[in-house]
Scaffold this motif. Structure first.
Motif, PDB file in Angstrom:
ATOM      1  N   ALA A   4     -38.780 102.395  42.688  1.00  0.00           N
ATOM      2  CA  ALA A   4     -38.501 100.964  42.818  1.00  0.00           C
ATOM      3  C   ALA A   4     -39.346 100.335  43.910  1.00  0.00           C
ATOM      4  CB  ALA A   4     -37.017 100.749  43.103  1.00  0.00           C
ATOM      5  N   CYS A   5     -39.558 101.086  44.979  1.00  0.00           N
ATOM      6  CA  CYS A   5     -40.322 100.581  46.124  1.00  0.00           C
ATOM      7  C   CYS A   5     -41.766 100.253  45.746  1.00  0.00           C
ATOM      8  CB  CYS A   5     -40.284 101.597  47.262  1.00  0.00           C
ATOM      9  SG  CYS A   5     -41.128 101.078  48.771  1.00  0.00           S
ATOM     10  N   LEU A   6     -42.333 101.011  44.835  1.00  0.00           N
ATOM     11  CA  LEU A   6     -43.712 100.765  44.401  1.00  0.00           C
ATOM     12  C   LEU A   6     -43.864  99.351  43.844  1.00  0.00           C
ATOM     13  CD1 LEU A   6     -44.541 104.148  42.613  1.00  0.00           C
ATOM     14  CD2 LEU A   6     -45.499 103.325  44.773  1.00  0.00           C
ATOM     15  N   PHE A   7     -42.810  98.857  43.205  1.00  0.00           N
ATOM     16  CA  PHE A   7     -42.863  97.533  42.591  1.00  0.00           C
ATOM     17  C   PHE A   7     -42.414  96.418  43.543  1.00  0.00           C
ATOM     18  CE2 PHE A   7     -42.441 100.525  39.067  1.00  0.00           C
ATOM     19  CZ  PHE A   7     -43.389 100.041  38.161  1.00  0.00           C
ATOM     20  N   THR A   8     -41.535  96.738  44.481  1.00  0.00           N
ATOM     21  CA  THR A   8     -40.946  95.680  45.324  1.00  0.00           C
ATOM     22  C   THR A   8     -41.503  95.619  46.740  1.00  0.00           C
ATOM     23  OG1 THR A   8     -39.107  97.144  46.000  1.00  0.00           O
ATOM     24  CG2 THR A   8     -38.785  95.799  44.019  1.00  0.00           C
ATOM     25  N   ASN A   9     -42.363  96.569  47.107  1.00  0.00           N
ATOM     26  CA  ASN A   9     -42.912  96.551  48.465  1.00  0.00           C
ATOM     27  C   ASN A   9     -43.668  95.255  48.793  1.00  0.00           C
ATOM     28  OD1 ASN A   9     -43.455  98.127  51.024  1.00  0.00           O
ATOM     29  ND2 ASN A   9     -45.547  97.690  50.378  1.00  0.00           N
ATOM     30  N   PRO A  10     -44.423  94.661  47.850  1.00  0.00           N
ATOM     31  CA  PRO A  10     -45.078  93.393  48.171  1.00  0.00           C
ATOM     32  C   PRO A  10     -44.109  92.313  48.639  1.00  0.00           C
ATOM     33  CG  PRO A  10     -46.023  94.314  46.183  1.00  0.00           C
ATOM     34  CD  PRO A  10     -44.842  95.169  46.517  1.00  0.00           C
ATOM     35  N   LEU A  11     -42.906  92.281  48.069  1.00  0.00           N
ATOM     36  CA  LEU A  11     -41.906  91.308  48.503  1.00  0.00           C
ATOM     37  C   LEU A  11     -41.357  91.663  49.874  1.00  0.00           C
ATOM     38  CD1 LEU A  11     -40.065  90.715  45.115  1.00  0.00           C
ATOM     39  CD2 LEU A  11     -41.372  89.030  46.424  1.00  0.00           C
ATOM     40  N   GLU A  12     -41.351  92.951  50.209  1.00  0.00           N
ATOM     41  CA  GLU A  12     -40.958  93.373  51.559  1.00  0.00           C
ATOM     42  C   GLU A  12     -41.975  92.871  52.573  1.00  0.00           C
ATOM     43  OE1 GLU A  12     -38.641  95.178  54.493  1.00  0.00           O
ATOM     44  OE2 GLU A  12     -38.165  94.962  52.368  1.00  0.00           O
ATOM     45  N   VAL A  13     -43.254  92.952  52.217  1.00  0.00           N
ATOM     46  CA  VAL A  13     -44.316  92.446  53.086  1.00  0.00           C
ATOM     47  C   VAL A  13     -44.158  90.943  53.284  1.00  0.00           C
ATOM     48  CG1 VAL A  13     -46.801  92.106  53.321  1.00  0.00           C
ATOM     49  CG2 VAL A  13     -45.935  94.269  52.429  1.00  0.00           C
ATOM     50  N   VAL A  14     -43.947  90.219  52.188  1.00  0.00           N
ATOM     51  CA  VAL A  14     -43.773  88.766  52.250  1.00  0.00           C
ATOM     52  C   VAL A  14     -42.561  88.409  53.111  1.00  0.00           C
ATOM     53  CG1 VAL A  14     -43.129  86.743  50.879  1.00  0.00           C
ATOM     54  CG2 VAL A  14     -44.912  88.288  50.056  1.00  0.00           C
ATOM     55  N   LYS A  15     -41.447  89.104  52.899  1.00  0.00           N
ATOM     56  CA  LYS A  15     -40.221  88.837  53.662  1.00  0.00           C
ATOM     57  C   LYS A  15     -40.442  89.010  55.159  1.00  0.00           C
ATOM     58  CE  LYS A  15     -37.120  92.088  53.789  1.00  0.00           C
ATOM     59  NZ  LYS A  15     -36.991  92.434  55.227  1.00  0.00           N
ATOM     60  N   THR A  16     -41.102  90.094  55.523  1.00  0.00           N
ATOM     61  CA  THR A  16     -41.322  90.384  56.937  1.00  0.00           C
ATOM     62  C   THR A  16     -42.252  89.356  57.572  1.00  0.00           C
ATOM     63  OG1 THR A  16     -41.002  92.737  56.524  1.00  0.00           O
ATOM     64  CG2 THR A  16     -42.098  92.133  58.572  1.00  0.00           C
ATOM     65  N   ARG A  17     -43.315  88.993  56.862  1.00  0.00           N
ATOM     66  CA  ARG A  17     -44.232  87.983  57.391  1.00  0.00           C
ATOM     67  C   ARG A  17     -43.493  86.663  57.638  1.00  0.00           C
ATOM     68  NH1 ARG A  17     -49.851  88.575  56.159  1.00  0.00           N
ATOM     69  NH2 ARG A  17     -50.371  90.805  56.238  1.00  0.00           N
ATOM     70  N   MET A  18     -42.625  86.286  56.716  1.00  0.00           N
ATOM     71  CA  MET A  18     -41.900  85.027  56.851  1.00  0.00           C
ATOM     72  C   MET A  18     -40.859  85.095  57.970  1.00  0.00           C
ATOM     73  SD  MET A  18     -41.466  83.805  52.871  1.00  0.00           S
ATOM     74  CE  MET A  18     -40.992  82.137  53.355  1.00  0.00           C
TER      75      MET A  18
ATOM     76  N   LEU B 186     -34.320  92.027  46.386  1.00  0.00           N
ATOM     77  CA  LEU B 186     -33.073  92.770  46.208  1.00  0.00           C
ATOM     78  C   LEU B 186     -32.709  92.968  44.746  1.00  0.00           C
ATOM     79  CD1 LEU B 186     -30.564  94.108  47.392  1.00  0.00           C
ATOM     80  CD2 LEU B 186     -29.487  91.853  47.453  1.00  0.00           C
ATOM     81  N   GLY B 187     -32.818  91.892  43.959  1.00  0.00           N
ATOM     82  CA  GLY B 187     -32.460  92.002  42.550  1.00  0.00           C
ATOM     83  C   GLY B 187     -33.260  93.068  41.816  1.00  0.00           C
ATOM     84  N   PRO B 188     -34.608  92.942  41.787  1.00  0.00           N
ATOM     85  CA  PRO B 188     -35.414  93.967  41.104  1.00  0.00           C
ATOM     86  C   PRO B 188     -35.259  95.354  41.704  1.00  0.00           C
ATOM     87  CG  PRO B 188     -36.702  91.983  41.476  1.00  0.00           C
ATOM     88  CD  PRO B 188     -35.426  91.819  42.243  1.00  0.00           C
ATOM     89  N   HIS B 189     -35.176  95.429  43.041  1.00  0.00           N
ATOM     90  CA  HIS B 189     -35.075  96.749  43.667  1.00  0.00           C
ATOM     91  C   HIS B 189     -33.765  97.436  43.274  1.00  0.00           C
ATOM     92  CE1 HIS B 189     -36.342  99.709  46.690  1.00  0.00           C
ATOM     93  NE2 HIS B 189     -35.042  99.864  46.907  1.00  0.00           N
ATOM     94  N   THR B 190     -32.677  96.665  43.214  1.00  0.00           N
ATOM     95  CA  THR B 190     -31.388  97.218  42.802  1.00  0.00           C
ATOM     96  C   THR B 190     -31.446  97.733  41.380  1.00  0.00           C
ATOM     97  OG1 THR B 190     -30.204  95.660  44.242  1.00  0.00           O
ATOM     98  CG2 THR B 190     -28.941  96.691  42.479  1.00  0.00           C
ATOM     99  N   ILE B 191     -31.948  96.888  40.492  1.00  0.00           N
ATOM    100  CA  ILE B 191     -31.996  97.246  39.074  1.00  0.00           C
ATOM    101  C   ILE B 191     -32.902  98.440  38.830  1.00  0.00           C
ATOM    102  CG2 ILE B 191     -32.685  96.442  36.783  1.00  0.00           C
ATOM    103  CD1 ILE B 191     -31.906  93.604  37.746  1.00  0.00           C
TER     104      ILE B 191
END
Length: 229
Positions: A13-27, A204-209
Motif C-alpha cells: 500500500a505504501c508504494l502507492f500512497t507514499n507520494p501523498l505522505e510526502v505532500v502531507k508532510t510538506r504542507m 488514509l482512504g487508499p492506504h486503508t483499502i
C-alpha cells in the motif's frame, strides 16, 4: 507469519500512497511558526502541492523517504495487523456461535494499534522530513472522523521529528509535545494544526483499502500454498 504478511501488505500500500505522505508532510511544515499571511504559500492545496513537487523535484521527489517509509510500514502495520490476527485467531473477539463481539473487537484493535505504534515509533525517527491509525474498516465516513481527530497530533509529531537539533541532539524549536502544540496554536491559530488535512484524507482512504486488500489476498495465498504443500 502473520506479522510478515501484514507488513508486506502495508508495504504494498505504501508504494502507492507514499507520494501523498510526502505532500502531507510538506504542507504540515509549510509556514511553521509563522502567522497566516506572513509567509509565501508554496502549496495551496493537495493537488497544487502534488503538481508543484512533481514539477520542481521530478517524479522521484514524490517518492522521497520511500525506503524508511516501507520499513516503518512493515514494522508498524506488521505488528499491528499481525497482533490483531493472532487475537482474532485465538477466538477472543468471537462469541461461541461465531459472531463478532463489538466491544472485544474494538479492544483488540486498540491493543493491536498500541503494539504497532510502540514497535514502529523508533523507525519513524529516521524519516528524512517525511512522516497510528488505519481503521480496521475501510468506510469513507470513518476515514473522515479519523483524519479530523488525528491531524492535529500528526502535525505536532511531524514537526517534533523534523525540528532542527543542536550538537547534543536537543530540539531547538520545541521542548516536547505540549510545547509544540501550544506554539503552533499561538503562532498559526488552530488552523495550523490542520495543515495537510486534505492530503491526510486522500492518503488514509487508499492506504486503508489497499492494506486490507493486500493483507487478505496474501493470507489467502499463504493458506492455499500450505494446503498444497
Amino acid at each position: 507469519m502473520d506479522f510478515v504478511l501484514s507488513g508486506a501488505a502495508a508495504c504494498g500500500a505504501c508504494l502507492f500512497t507514499n507520494p501523498l505522505e510526502v505532500v502531507k508532510t510538506r504542507m504540515q511544515l509549510q509556514g511553521e511558526l509563522k502567522a497566516p499571511g506572513s509567509y509565501q504559500v508554496h502549496y495551496r492545496n493537495v493537488f497544487h502541492a502534488f503538481y508543484t513537487i512533481g514539477r520542481v523535484d521530478g517524479l522521484a521527489g514524490l517518492q522521497k523517504g520511500l525506503v524508511p517509509g516501507l520499513l516503518y510500514q512493515f514494522c508498524m502495520n506488521g505488528f499491528r495487523l499481525g497482533s490483531f490476527a493472532i487475537i482474532e485467531s485465538a477466538g477472543y473477539i468471537h462469541s461461541e456461535d461465531g459472531r463478532v463481539i463489538p466491544g472485544k473487537s474494538i479492544a483488540a484493535g486498540a491493543i493491536a494499534g498500541v503494539i504497532g505504534a510502540v514497535m514502529g515509533s523508533p523507525v519513524y525517527l529516521i524519516f528524512p522530513s517525511e512522516s497510528w491509525l488505519v481503521a480496521l474498516t475501510a468506510g469513507m465516513v470513518s476515514s473522515v472522523v479519523v483524519v479530523v481527530a488525528m491531524t492535529p497530533f500528526d502535525v505536532v509529531s511531524t514537526r517534533l521529528y523534523n525540528q532542527p537539533v543542536d550538537s547534543r541532539g536537543q530540539g531547538l524549536l520545541y521542548r516536547g509535545f505540549v510545547d509544540c502544540f501550544m506554539k503552533t496554536v499561538r503562532k498559526e491559530s488552530m488552523l495550523g494544526l490542520y495543515k495537510g488535512i486534505g492530503a491526510s484524507y486522500f492518503r488514509l482512504g487508499p492506504h486503508t483499502i489497499l492494506s486490507l486488500l493486500f493483507w487478505n489476498e496474501l493470507r489467502k495465498f499463504y493458506c492455499q500454498h500450505r494446503l498444497h504443500s
